[in-house]
Scaffold this motif. Structure first.
Motif, PDB file in Angstrom:
ATOM      1  N   ILE A 107     -32.010   0.295   2.714  1.00 24.81           N
ATOM      2  CA  ILE A 107     -32.716  -0.654   1.863  1.00 24.81           C
ATOM      3  C   ILE A 107     -34.192  -0.571   2.236  1.00 24.81           C
ATOM      4  CG2 ILE A 107     -33.108  -3.104   1.379  1.00 24.81           C
ATOM      5  CD1 ILE A 107     -30.103  -3.543   1.950  1.00 24.81           C
ATOM      6  N   SER A 108     -35.031  -0.284   1.242  1.00 23.77           N
ATOM      7  CA  SER A 108     -36.482  -0.270   1.448  1.00 23.77           C
ATOM      8  C   SER A 108     -37.044  -1.541   0.824  1.00 23.77           C
ATOM      9  CB  SER A 108     -37.112   0.950   0.776  1.00 23.77           C
ATOM     10  OG  SER A 108     -36.616   2.139   1.356  1.00 23.77           O
ATOM     11  N   LEU A 109     -37.761  -2.317   1.619  1.00 22.20           N
ATOM     12  CA  LEU A 109     -38.416  -3.537   1.147  1.00 22.20           C
ATOM     13  C   LEU A 109     -39.918  -3.305   1.158  1.00 22.20           C
ATOM     14  CD1 LEU A 109     -36.327  -6.158   3.143  1.00 22.20           C
ATOM     15  CD2 LEU A 109     -36.080  -5.529   0.722  1.00 22.20           C
ATOM     16  N   VAL A 110     -40.580  -3.684   0.069  1.00 22.81           N
ATOM     17  CA  VAL A 110     -42.008  -3.427  -0.078  1.00 22.81           C
ATOM     18  C   VAL A 110     -42.823  -4.495   0.650  1.00 22.81           C
ATOM     19  CG1 VAL A 110     -43.887  -3.212  -1.756  1.00 22.81           C
ATOM     20  CG2 VAL A 110     -41.648  -2.210  -2.248  1.00 22.81           C
ATOM     21  N   PHE A 141     -39.310  -1.220   5.997  1.00 26.98           N
ATOM     22  CA  PHE A 141     -40.426  -1.761   5.232  1.00 26.98           C
ATOM     23  C   PHE A 141     -41.326  -0.611   4.818  1.00 26.98           C
ATOM     24  CE2 PHE A 141     -39.007  -5.189   7.978  1.00 26.98           C
ATOM     25  CZ  PHE A 141     -38.828  -6.198   7.045  1.00 26.98           C
ATOM     26  N   VAL A 142     -41.737  -0.613   3.555  1.00 24.47           N
ATOM     27  CA  VAL A 142     -42.571   0.467   3.030  1.00 24.47           C
ATOM     28  C   VAL A 142     -43.712  -0.118   2.211  1.00 24.47           C
ATOM     29  CG1 VAL A 142     -40.640   2.108   2.936  1.00 24.47           C
ATOM     30  CG2 VAL A 142     -41.197   0.729   0.918  1.00 24.47           C
ATOM     31  N   ASP A 143     -44.742   0.683   2.018  1.00 20.32           N
ATOM     32  CA  ASP A 143     -45.802   0.318   1.086  1.00 20.32           C
ATOM     33  C   ASP A 143     -45.331   0.682  -0.311  1.00 20.32           C
ATOM     34  OD1 ASP A 143     -47.590  -0.591   3.067  1.00 20.32           O
ATOM     35  OD2 ASP A 143     -48.187   1.483   3.503  1.00 20.32           O
ATOM     36  N   ALA A 144     -45.819  -0.026  -1.316  1.00 13.98           N
ATOM     37  CA  ALA A 144     -45.355   0.182  -2.693  1.00 13.98           C
ATOM     38  C   ALA A 144     -45.470   1.641  -3.122  1.00 13.98           C
ATOM     39  CB  ALA A 144     -46.128  -0.718  -3.651  1.00 13.98           C
ATOM     40  N   GLN A 145     -46.553   2.308  -2.753  1.00 14.73           N
ATOM     41  CA  GLN A 145     -46.734   3.697  -3.176  1.00 14.73           C
ATOM     42  C   GLN A 145     -45.760   4.644  -2.476  1.00 14.73           C
ATOM     43  OE1 GLN A 145     -49.073   1.950  -1.555  1.00 14.73           O
ATOM     44  NE2 GLN A 145     -49.922   3.153   0.129  1.00 14.73           N
ATOM     45  N   ASP A 146     -45.147   4.194  -1.387  1.00 14.78           N
ATOM     46  CA  ASP A 146     -44.201   5.036  -0.656  1.00 14.78           C
ATOM     47  C   ASP A 146     -42.753   4.788  -1.065  1.00 14.78           C
ATOM     48  OD1 ASP A 146     -46.321   6.110   0.783  1.00 14.78           O
ATOM     49  OD2 ASP A 146     -46.179   4.555   2.317  1.00 14.78           O
ATOM     50  N   GLY A 186     -38.115  -3.632  -3.997  1.00 16.02           N
ATOM     51  CA  GLY A 186     -37.083  -3.102  -3.126  1.00 16.02           C
ATOM     52  C   GLY A 186     -36.332  -1.968  -3.789  1.00 16.02           C
ATOM     53  N   LEU A 187     -35.638  -1.204  -2.965  1.00 13.92           N
ATOM     54  CA  LEU A 187     -34.854  -0.076  -3.463  1.00 13.92           C
ATOM     55  C   LEU A 187     -33.713   0.182  -2.496  1.00 13.92           C
ATOM     56  CD1 LEU A 187     -34.822   2.358  -5.575  1.00 13.92           C
ATOM     57  CD2 LEU A 187     -35.862   3.663  -3.732  1.00 13.92           C
ATOM     58  N   TYR A 188     -32.542   0.468  -3.040  1.00 19.95           N
ATOM     59  CA  TYR A 188     -31.401   0.853  -2.208  1.00 19.95           C
ATOM     60  C   TYR A 188     -31.108   2.320  -2.449  1.00 19.95           C
ATOM     61  CZ  TYR A 188     -26.776   1.311  -0.279  1.00 19.95           C
ATOM     62  OH  TYR A 188     -25.692   1.747   0.467  1.00 19.95           O
ATOM     63  N   ASP A 189     -30.995   3.085  -1.383  1.00 19.66           N
ATOM     64  CA  ASP A 189     -30.636   4.500  -1.465  1.00 19.66           C
ATOM     65  C   ASP A 189     -29.172   4.630  -1.058  1.00 19.66           C
ATOM     66  OD1 ASP A 189     -30.161   7.206  -1.101  1.00 19.66           O
ATOM     67  OD2 ASP A 189     -32.091   7.585  -0.143  1.00 19.66           O
ATOM     68  N   PRO A 190     -28.270   4.858  -2.034  1.00 24.04           N
ATOM     69  CA  PRO A 190     -26.847   4.931  -1.706  1.00 24.04           C
ATOM     70  C   PRO A 190     -26.480   6.149  -0.853  1.00 24.04           C
ATOM     71  CG  PRO A 190     -27.202   5.478  -4.009  1.00 24.04           C
ATOM     72  CD  PRO A 190     -28.517   5.029  -3.458  1.00 24.04           C
ATOM     73  N   ASP A 191     -27.300   7.191  -0.895  1.00 23.11           N
ATOM     74  CA  ASP A 191     -26.997   8.386  -0.095  1.00 23.11           C
ATOM     75  C   ASP A 191     -27.184   8.149   1.401  1.00 23.11           C
ATOM     76  OD1 ASP A 191     -26.384   9.821  -2.412  1.00 23.11           O
ATOM     77  OD2 ASP A 191     -28.460  10.503  -2.642  1.00 23.11           O
ATOM     78  N   THR A 192     -28.144   7.289   1.758  1.00 19.06           N
ATOM     79  CA  THR A 192     -28.423   7.038   3.176  1.00 19.06           C
ATOM     80  C   THR A 192     -28.036   5.626   3.617  1.00 19.06           C
ATOM     81  OG1 THR A 192     -30.678   6.278   2.736  1.00 19.06           O
ATOM     82  CG2 THR A 192     -30.364   8.659   3.118  1.00 19.06           C
TER      83      THR A 192
END
Length: 164
Positions: A88-91, A57-62, A79-85
């Motif tokens: 999944i980051s959820l705001v 879980f992240v803050d939108a600015q992060d 949300g964002l998915y980082d395929p390298d790692t």
């Protein structure tokens, strides 16, 4: 008031407070993730991922690189998915009780499962992920509020986006 009624009222207040305060769980229950994977299995041809995604879980600015790869509800990155790692980051705020939030998780799980498929550019993955998200929400009689023209354009792999 019985003890059972008191507990029920307290639980409702806690749920209401959590929604208002934007509290999210420290982790997402495995049952929800399994349910979403089952839904993906039964409605798409995407293969299962070799590993589980890490969910944070992240803050939108992060949010790392809030680009065309970020799941958008309206114009807000959720949300964002980082395929390298495989992360999944959820705001924040995020709640398993909010179908829009769960749909963002579903969208990012689709990206995690797209890892083994070839795409001409990373953005090409978006169109399919948004359609899965839209279909899941439609089953719940909820409309996905996104700019479909922007999604089609962003996922079209213009010459500037194509990498070997």
């Amino acid at each position: 008031m019985t003890q059972r009624a008191t507990v029920a009222v307290a639980a409702q207040l806690l749920i209401a407070y959590s929604s208002i305060a934007g509290a999210e769980p420290s982790s997402i229950q495995a049952g929800l993730i399994e349910e979403l994977h089952y839904w993906i299995d039964t409605t798409t041809v995407l293969p299962a991922a070799d590993t589980s995604a890490t969910i944070v879980f992240v803050d939108a600015q992060d949010l790392a690189e809030p680009s065309e790869m970020a799941s958008m509800i309206g114009s807000t990155p959720r949300g964002l998915y980082d395929p390298d790692t495989g992360t999944i980051s959820l705001v924040r705020p995020w709640s398993a009780e909010n179908p829009q939030d769960v749909a963002v998780l579903l969208h990012e799980l689709v990206h995690h499962r797209q890892g083994g498929k070839h795409f001409y550019c990373e953005a090409a993955k978006e169109h399919a992920a948004y359609h899965v998200q839209k279909n899941w929400l439609a089953e719940r009689e909820i409309t996905l509020d996104v700019n479909w023209i922007a999604i089609v354009l962003a996922s079209s792999c213009a010459v500037r986006d194509i990498h070997p």
